[in-house]
Motif scaffolding. Sequence first.
Motif: not given
Length: 814
Positions: A283-287
């Motif tokens: 997603t747009s949030r890494a990890g």
Amino acid sequence: MSERVRIAIVGSGPSGLSAAARAAQLGLSHVLLERATHLSDTIHKYQKGKHVMATPSALVLRSDMEFGAGKREAVLDTWDQQAAALGIHVMYGAEVQAIAGEKGSFIVALKNGGQVAAETVVLAIGTQGNPTLLRCPGGDMGHVQYQLDDPGEYVDEHIVVVGSGDAGIENALGLSADPAQRNTVTILNRSADFARSKPANVALLHEAAAAGRLTIRLETSPAEVRKGELLLDTRDGQEIIPCDRIIARMGSAPPRNFIEACGIAFTGPDREALPVLSPAFETSRAGVHVIGALAGYPLIKHCMNQGYDVVEFINGNHSLKPADEPILAERLASLPGQRSVDQWLDLLRGNIDIFSDVSPLQLRELLLDSTVRSFAPGEPLFVRNDTGSSLFAIAEGSVVVEIDKGDPARIVTIGQGQIVGEVGLISGRRRGATVRAGGPVIAVELSRTAALRLIATVPAAGRAITRVSIERQILQMFGSGLTREDIAEVIDSAEVTTVRAGEAVLTEGETGNDILVIRRGSMAVEKTIGGKTVFLSYLPAGSYVGEMALLDGLPRSATVRAAVRSEVIRLPGDAFARLLERKPDLQRKAMADMAARRDINAFIEGRKEQFSSSVDMYSETAQFLVDNGLGEATDVLLIDETLCIGCDNCEKACADSHDGLSRLDREAGRTFAHLHVPTSCRHCEHPHCMADCPPNAIHRGADGEVVIDDTCIGCGNCQRNCPYGVIRMDAVPPKKPSLLSWMLFGSGPGPGEAPEKWRKAHAASDEVPKKAIKCDMCSGIDGGPACVRACPTGAAIRIAPETMLSVSRLAKEE
């Protein structure tokens, strides 16, 4: 409670369970967080005894968990056993409240106060916990439910299932499977297509309806929930049916508040929008990764493959390709350019406007039900009057539209990124123009099912298709040298509205200056004269109304109401007025149309006193014609009973032209005054019979006729869907002998239909093949409809909606 793992997987549905299985198989430290007390709550909530499908069949299953088609209980039992055997670490009763930290060091906070430390997080939570609610008066009453656990619990009830997806169909089938339960089951579909459902489920649904186990209501939606009954909005108006229970299965949406609180962006603001994902499901949030239904892949096999793949990606296997890669590679291999699947996906998403908000995952699934083709310069994508309801999206090059069949030089160019074929998609009508490649062209042809699913699941794509269809309809309707730029202001604020049968879109005496374009369906124009409602005219799809109030600034001079369930495009009057000021040719056209409507008003007003009874007859006759099919027809057979002598030549001629099977019943049908509407096809603007024809055997001909070809398999869907009862399933009679053989030697049946004795003997026989029988306007037969040609007195006539006014006047004058 706190522990540290390499991967924290949230949700033990098919995707999450498959991800945990892969992690266990690779020896990666992991935890599977499940808020319920059992695995795979998604499948657990399926109705008892449900048959779980393993589709698509061509897709290879890539998972450490087994899965095959079978009963819900068997699937769950297999997964429980394999999860234990693989040593999957499951934490039950673990409801996630928040995800803090960053890649490599996340803290997953649980509702029970516990925490899990993880390097990466995989969200496989699905969307089932956020169902679409029934939004109509009474929708919050106690007998409305959004889940069906055990169909066997309900006995002797009137049950309405709202929703035409797989869940709704399967619920309806489960509730009606056992006749001993004595349930009366009705399933409502607001459209005429089951675009979101598996073909196998749709086939089972129609099979159950044919056997009388349930009722399918197309183009129908709930209007008001009441105690013991349900008010419906149908194609033909409102109707009340008994209802003890409503099972609402209208889909679901991502739990957006929670997902956004986790720092994850969505593709758009719509409720149905999905998270932004990379090809590795990140997603747009890494990890943080998302898989399963939350990623836009609702099928179990897809979900399980994603669970396997995401763990491989997290573990560093960046060379892994999705399981559908071989299928797509084969489909794209013939295209020029020697591109890889990923390169083609990037090109299609980057070049085609309607794909801009489609995720790579969704696009892969879409292409499995579509065709990507290359066209040589001058090669047609489709030809005027062709049947077809697919949609073409131009990925490279441009196409030219031959807008005037009499002048091939009159063309419009449509460039890269745009679509063509939207009229056939929306209306189901034959192609209105020839479209050719203007040079080398690569285009995606989306099947009707794929296009409708795209519209339903990607709101931005639906809006883009709607805008293009409105824009082109306006340009085609008003002409006058208009361009896209000219009407941009009008289109920007245009609105599409669905109108139920009988609902007024304009009311006599009200103020307003908006223009209404009839996109689908039809409208009746009425005026109050001497305290009575008088029918003025009929407006088929493609017409517009409202220009009189805009041009003369006076209140609305008549009421316009939907003859059948319709769609209208509302164009803002002020913006349209500015367009008229800039375009004198358009203003002259609008003035001419207003003058024509005033002529009709004058015809009625001029006879107000002298012929009041005749005016009543005119109005009532016109309303009778609308009520009996002209409201959505393109061609109707009428019989003037003052001229008819009952010779039945019309039926005999019809039978002789169609292998001994007459397409009409002269005596059947309804009569008003001396106008009789026999049982014969209306050739509807949007044919209901075409809504679900498995072999696609029903087509429109060059003159608008609706024809059933020889590929008919006798399933009876068209007969069930026809609201006018003009289609019958009949045995195919033996081939007739020549006239000479019949006259001289008495061989075989003579003129007209097959003998009654033969028909009765074979009506119930399974050995004689059945086929759908309906009027085809004698398509392909010189001279036109045989029923009209054979009438010795001229009593039989065929009329189109545009001529209804003349017929009504004729009825009045006589």
